[in-house]
Design a protein around this motif. Sequence first.
Motif, PDB file in Angstrom:
ATOM      1  N   THR A 251       3.651   8.077  -7.710  1.00  0.00           N
ATOM      2  CA  THR A 251       3.606   6.755  -7.083  1.00  0.00           C
ATOM      3  C   THR A 251       2.984   6.831  -5.708  1.00  0.00           C
ATOM      4  O   THR A 251       2.081   6.048  -5.360  1.00  0.00           O
ATOM      5  N   PHE A 254      -0.927   7.830  -5.803  1.00  0.00           N
ATOM      6  CA  PHE A 254      -1.845   6.770  -6.200  1.00  0.00           C
ATOM      7  C   PHE A 254      -1.805   5.596  -5.235  1.00  0.00           C
ATOM      8  O   PHE A 254      -2.790   4.882  -5.078  1.00  0.00           O
ATOM      9  N   ALA A 255      -0.665   5.392  -4.596  1.00  0.00           N
ATOM     10  CA  ALA A 255      -0.574   4.330  -3.588  1.00  0.00           C
ATOM     11  C   ALA A 255      -1.357   4.685  -2.336  1.00  0.00           C
ATOM     12  O   ALA A 255      -1.638   3.814  -1.511  1.00  0.00           O
ATOM     13  N   SER A 256      -1.706   5.948  -2.183  1.00  0.00           N
ATOM     14  CA  SER A 256      -2.438   6.384  -0.993  1.00  0.00           C
ATOM     15  C   SER A 256      -3.919   6.065  -1.071  1.00  0.00           C
ATOM     16  O   SER A 256      -4.669   6.400  -0.140  1.00  0.00           O
ATOM     17  N   SER A 258      -5.427   3.256  -0.731  1.00  0.00           N
ATOM     18  CA  SER A 258      -5.824   2.364   0.359  1.00  0.00           C
ATOM     19  C   SER A 258      -5.955   3.126   1.672  1.00  0.00           C
ATOM     20  O   SER A 258      -6.907   2.920   2.432  1.00  0.00           O
ATOM     21  N   VAL A 303      -8.567   0.148  -5.017  1.00  0.00           N
ATOM     22  CA  VAL A 303      -7.145   0.345  -4.741  1.00  0.00           C
ATOM     23  C   VAL A 303      -6.296  -0.196  -5.897  1.00  0.00           C
ATOM     24  O   VAL A 303      -5.307   0.430  -6.313  1.00  0.00           O
ATOM     25  N   PHE A 304      -6.666  -1.352  -6.420  1.00  0.00           N
ATOM     26  CA  PHE A 304      -5.943  -1.941  -7.548  1.00  0.00           C
ATOM     27  C   PHE A 304      -5.998  -1.002  -8.757  1.00  0.00           C
ATOM     28  O   PHE A 304      -5.012  -0.813  -9.463  1.00  0.00           O
ATOM     29  N   ASN A 307      -3.479   1.866  -8.329  1.00  0.00           N
ATOM     30  CA  ASN A 307      -2.105   1.480  -8.650  1.00  0.00           C
ATOM     31  C   ASN A 307      -1.906   1.287 -10.152  1.00  0.00           C
ATOM     32  O   ASN A 307      -0.862   1.642 -10.705  1.00  0.00           O
ATOM     33  N   ALA A 310      -1.539   4.594 -11.839  1.00  0.00           N
ATOM     34  CA  ALA A 310      -0.200   5.145 -11.669  1.00  0.00           C
ATOM     35  C   ALA A 310       0.741   4.613 -12.740  1.00  0.00           C
ATOM     36  O   ALA A 310       1.535   5.367 -13.324  1.00  0.00           O
ATOM     37  N   ASN A 311       0.654   3.309 -13.038  1.00  0.00           N
ATOM     38  CA  ASN A 311       1.513   2.724 -14.071  1.00  0.00           C
ATOM     39  C   ASN A 311       1.250   3.338 -15.438  1.00  0.00           C
ATOM     40  O   ASN A 311       2.176   3.576 -16.220  1.00  0.00           O
TER      41      ASN A 311
END
Length: 328
Positions: A251, A254-256, A258, A303-304, A307, A310-311
């Motif tokens: 999480t 992958f959130a990194s 941005s 960025v989208f 995320n 990651a899902n």
Amino acid sequence: MSKSTLKYLRSVLFRMIVLLIFTSIITFVLVAWSPVDPIDGYIGSLAISEEQQANIAAYWGFDKPPVERYINWIQNIFQGDLGQSFVYRQPVTAVIAEKFQASLALMGVAWAISGVFGFALGILSGVYQGSKLDKAIKLFSLTLSSTPVFWIGLLILMVFSIQLGWFPLGLAAPVGKIASEVTLWDKIYHLILPAFTLSITGIASMTLHTRQKIIDVLNSEYVLFARARGEKKWTIVRRHGLRNILLPSITLQFASFSELFGGSVLAEQVFSYPGLGNAVTVAGLRGDMSLLMGIALFSAVFVFGGNLSANIIYEIVDPQIREGGTYG
């Protein structure tokens, strides 16, 4: 394709469209309110008459009201046209495609380094909590996380390029070489310092996050029971720790995306690396709205997509995370 999958895909598409709409509006407003005059950015230091300036404004549409310019831009978007960059004298799509190739290598290497080293250091720090190794890793991570990327880049540049002379001062290839003569090693050689600089903040956050998660796992009741049965520390980490900290780490990693994209702007500027981040800086300083808008939309999708990836990876790593037939 099942109904649940179609429902999930529609939800993803709707969220992405909403994101792009708000991104385009906010970016356009900020650029329109910017004190940078696009005409000055276009002509540079040239001295031209007011009539010539008016012709330039009419040609590029600078003389139109902001709302009309935005509506025209949206209409062109539906025709697959992101506009023309007056800085690079190319279509925006061509500039993004060219610059992103360099940025992709930079961000990809930095992303991998931050994930692997941060995860490993976090496990070491958490397993040996309270030791000198733990304290050293924490101090290292906290120092890096509070230090600006551009300052780290300048420091690395001064030490390894200027003083030691081990690496080039910047750029993505040797000066004077034509593209056909640039080897893979040349590209890697010029990529090392920028990628290392960009990965540093990611290493710090991943290390601190993983450390705390592994400490929580090692202090849990089922781990205490495993210790009572005589299991060794690293056996416990391998059997119980990795499984429980892997998903949170994915999480964070992958959130990194941005932060990685934002950090590349500073890293590429320090090392004069000709990537997408450098193009953002040039476009911003010269008021190239078309290019800025195109890069803003592209970065939002980038960025989208991170995320969303990651899902999807959640389900691959742990199928139990799926609820109701959709990705959790």
